[in-house]
Design a protein around this motif. Structure first.
Motif, mmCIF file in Angstrom:
data_model
loop_
_atom_site.group_PDB
_atom_site.id
_atom_site.type_symbol
_atom_site.label_atom_id
_atom_site.label_comp_id
_atom_site.label_asym_id
_atom_site.label_seq_id
_atom_site.Cartn_x
_atom_site.Cartn_y
_atom_site.Cartn_z
ATOM 1 N N ASN A 5 0.803 -1.225 0.000
ATOM 2 C CA ASN A 5 0.000 0.000 0.000
ATOM 3 C C ASN A 5 0.835 1.274 0.000
ATOM 4 N N ASN A 6 2.120 1.188 0.362
ATOM 5 C CA ASN A 6 2.998 2.360 0.287
ATOM 6 C C ASN A 6 4.447 1.899 0.311
ATOM 7 N N ASP A 7 5.359 2.868 0.227
ATOM 8 C CA ASP A 7 6.789 2.542 0.231
ATOM 9 C C ASP A 7 7.495 3.041 1.488
ATOM 10 N N TYR A 8 6.739 3.119 2.585
ATOM 11 C CA TYR A 8 7.335 3.508 3.867
ATOM 12 C C TYR A 8 6.731 2.686 5.001
ATOM 13 N N ASN A 9 6.472 1.410 4.733
ATOM 14 C CA ASN A 9 5.841 0.564 5.743
ATOM 15 C C ASN A 9 6.840 -0.292 6.528
ATOM 16 N N VAL A 283 -2.669 3.939 -15.752
ATOM 17 C CA VAL A 283 -1.602 4.723 -16.364
ATOM 18 C C VAL A 283 -0.389 3.807 -16.453
ATOM 19 N N VAL A 284 0.427 3.992 -17.480
ATOM 20 C CA VAL A 284 1.615 3.154 -17.650
ATOM 21 C C VAL A 284 2.759 3.764 -16.844
ATOM 22 N N SER A 285 3.155 3.085 -15.776
ATOM 23 C CA SER A 285 4.213 3.574 -14.891
ATOM 24 C C SER A 285 5.441 2.677 -14.995
ATOM 25 N N PRO A 286 6.625 3.278 -15.158
ATOM 26 C CA PRO A 286 7.857 2.486 -15.211
ATOM 27 C C PRO A 286 8.600 2.437 -13.878
ATOM 28 N N THR A 287 7.901 2.790 -12.790
ATOM 29 C CA THR A 287 8.568 2.858 -11.492
ATOM 30 C C THR A 287 7.844 2.015 -10.454
ATOM 31 N N ASN A 288 8.065 2.305 -9.191
ATOM 32 C CA ASN A 288 7.613 1.401 -8.139
ATOM 33 C C ASN A 288 6.129 1.507 -7.798
ATOM 34 N N GLN A 289 5.410 2.446 -8.400
ATOM 35 C CA GLN A 289 3.964 2.549 -8.193
ATOM 36 C C GLN A 289 3.232 2.044 -9.435
ATOM 37 N N GLN A 290 2.296 1.137 -9.236
ATOM 38 C CA GLN A 290 1.510 0.589 -10.341
ATOM 39 C C GLN A 290 0.027 0.806 -10.060
ATOM 40 N N CYS A 324 2.319 -0.735 -4.572
ATOM 41 C CA CYS A 324 3.565 0.010 -4.425
ATOM 42 C C CYS A 324 4.641 -0.895 -3.825
ATOM 43 N N THR A 325 5.755 -1.015 -4.523
ATOM 44 C CA THR A 325 6.903 -1.747 -3.980
ATOM 45 C C THR A 325 7.873 -0.755 -3.333
ATOM 46 N N SER A 326 8.866 -1.272 -2.656
ATOM 47 C CA SER A 326 9.840 -0.401 -2.005
ATOM 48 C C SER A 326 11.163 -1.127 -1.838
ATOM 49 N N TRP A 327 12.102 -0.424 -1.226
ATOM 50 C CA TRP A 327 13.405 -0.997 -0.908
ATOM 51 C C TRP A 327 13.275 -2.251 -0.050
ATOM 52 N N SER A 328 12.182 -2.368 0.718
ATOM 53 C CA SER A 328 12.022 -3.465 1.669
ATOM 54 C C SER A 328 11.186 -4.621 1.126
ATOM 55 N N THR A 329 10.659 -4.492 -0.080
ATOM 56 C CA THR A 329 9.841 -5.564 -0.657
ATOM 57 C C THR A 329 10.686 -6.808 -0.869
#
Length: 344
Positions: A5-9, A283-290, A324-329
């Motif tokens: 759900n976010n990239d700061y969990n 929307v087509v996103s090339p980053t960590n939010q889909q 949303c993915t993150s460094w900790s995924t």
């Protein structure tokens, strides 16, 4: 429950926790006057190829946004941004609370264009500086955007040229800067940002740090008493070394970009799984939010195991959601989601 759900969990990258533990019994001076903030500033300016710049460390992104924007604006000035801009929809009128108007422009995939910005600027600058209008003095964009999309070097160059034509500052919100710069579709670099923007920041809170953002003023002489403005708005951390140490850790040996690239790769794997299932992207996103469109049944199926953001409901009843993915995924979390998408 697996959180997308976010990239700061999660807390912070283990390297940061190790550095904090290692220095915990050391005494430092306060309010950012310590050796770690000095070292982090030199490291950032070196990587940005911006020796004339100045770095300021903020506890959080909302503080960085409101203090920086207000510092560039006069009493009758306004800021241009996309209608979906974070300052327009997610920060509880913090900019308006500083006494400034937001000129929100229609967006496409989270972005605004140089042409739109010039048209808005002309309404004031080519109308004899109309006394009944606020003066647009700053353009705010984010990289990545609220939809995870990217400005290209050509797009940012065009926006920067319009800003300089009309004497407006360009400010880039970098809360997710790492994920943008690490994207395989990105063609911007830190030196490009330092050359094109008047201010931008390297996000830490969403990019592996416990908290914190590192703001770069590329020509600090244009802003008077900036740190005093930070202090007035409660944005100067007494234990400032905690910020400097974290950014030193993130930026040494490329950790900041390595973990962001990993998060982007996981997000694109999730995107591919939705595509294979025939679930459309918003929307087509090339980053960590889909951002994808789910039926209520598909959302209910996935919500049994995963947390993700519901962003809205379309007229046909489909749900706009964000993963949303993150460094900790973790890779296992992504593999499990991919398998469950196939069965949604």
């Amino acid at each position: 429950m697996i959180r997308f759900n976010n990239d700061y969990n999660h807390g912070a990258h283990p390297a940061i926790l190790e550095a904090l533990t290692r220095t915990n019994d050391t005494q430092f001076s306060g309010y950012g006057t310590d050796e770690w903030c000095d070292k982090a500033e030199r490291l950032i300016l070196d990587q940005c190829q911006c020796p004339q710049g100045k770095v300021y460390f903020f506890p959080g992104a909302t503080q960085a946004n409101l203090v920086t924007i207000a510092a560039f604006l006069g009493s009758c000035d306004s800021v241009i941004c996309a209608s979906t801009g974070h300052i327009n929809g997610h920060e509880c009128a913090s900019i308006e609370n500083t006494g400034h108007k937001i000129l929100a422009l229609p967006q496409q995939d989270g972005k605004i264009t140089a042409g739109q910005i010039e048209k808005e600027a002309r309404a004031y600058y080519e109308a004899g500086e109309a006394e009944w209008l606020t003066r647009p003095s700053l353009v705010y964009i984010s990289f990545t955007t609220e939809y995870g999309t990217l400005y290209s070097k050509a797009e940012l160059t065009a926006i920067s040229e319009v800003c300089r034509k009309y004497g407006m500052a360009l400010f880039v919100d970098g809360a997710r800067l790492a994920y943008g710069l690490a994207s395989p579709e990105n063609d911007l670099t830190l030196p490009d940002l330092a050359r094109l923007a008047d201010a931008f920041y390297l996000g830490g809170t969403k990019c592996g740090a416990l908290f914190g953002e590192a703001l770069v003023l590329t020509h600090p002489e244009t802003v008077r008493r900036f740190k005093a403005s930070m202090k007035q708005n409660g944005a100067v951390l007494a234990k400032g070394w905690l910020l400097g140490l974290q950014f030193c850790t993130l930026l040494q040996d490329g950790l900041y970009f390595k973990m962001a690239a990993r998060a982007d790769a996981f997000a694109l794997k999730i995107r591919d799984a939705f595509r294979k299932k025939g679930i459309p992207e918003y929307v087509v996103s090339p980053t960590n939010q889909q951002f994808v469109l789910l039926t209520p049944e598909q959302a209910a199926h996935l919500e049994k195991k995963y947390a993700f953001e519901r962003e809205g409901t379309l007229e046909d009843g489909r749900l706009l959601v964000r993963f949303c993915t993150s460094w900790s995924t973790k890779e296992g979390e992504v593999e499990a989601l991919v398998a469950d998408i196939a069965n949604a």
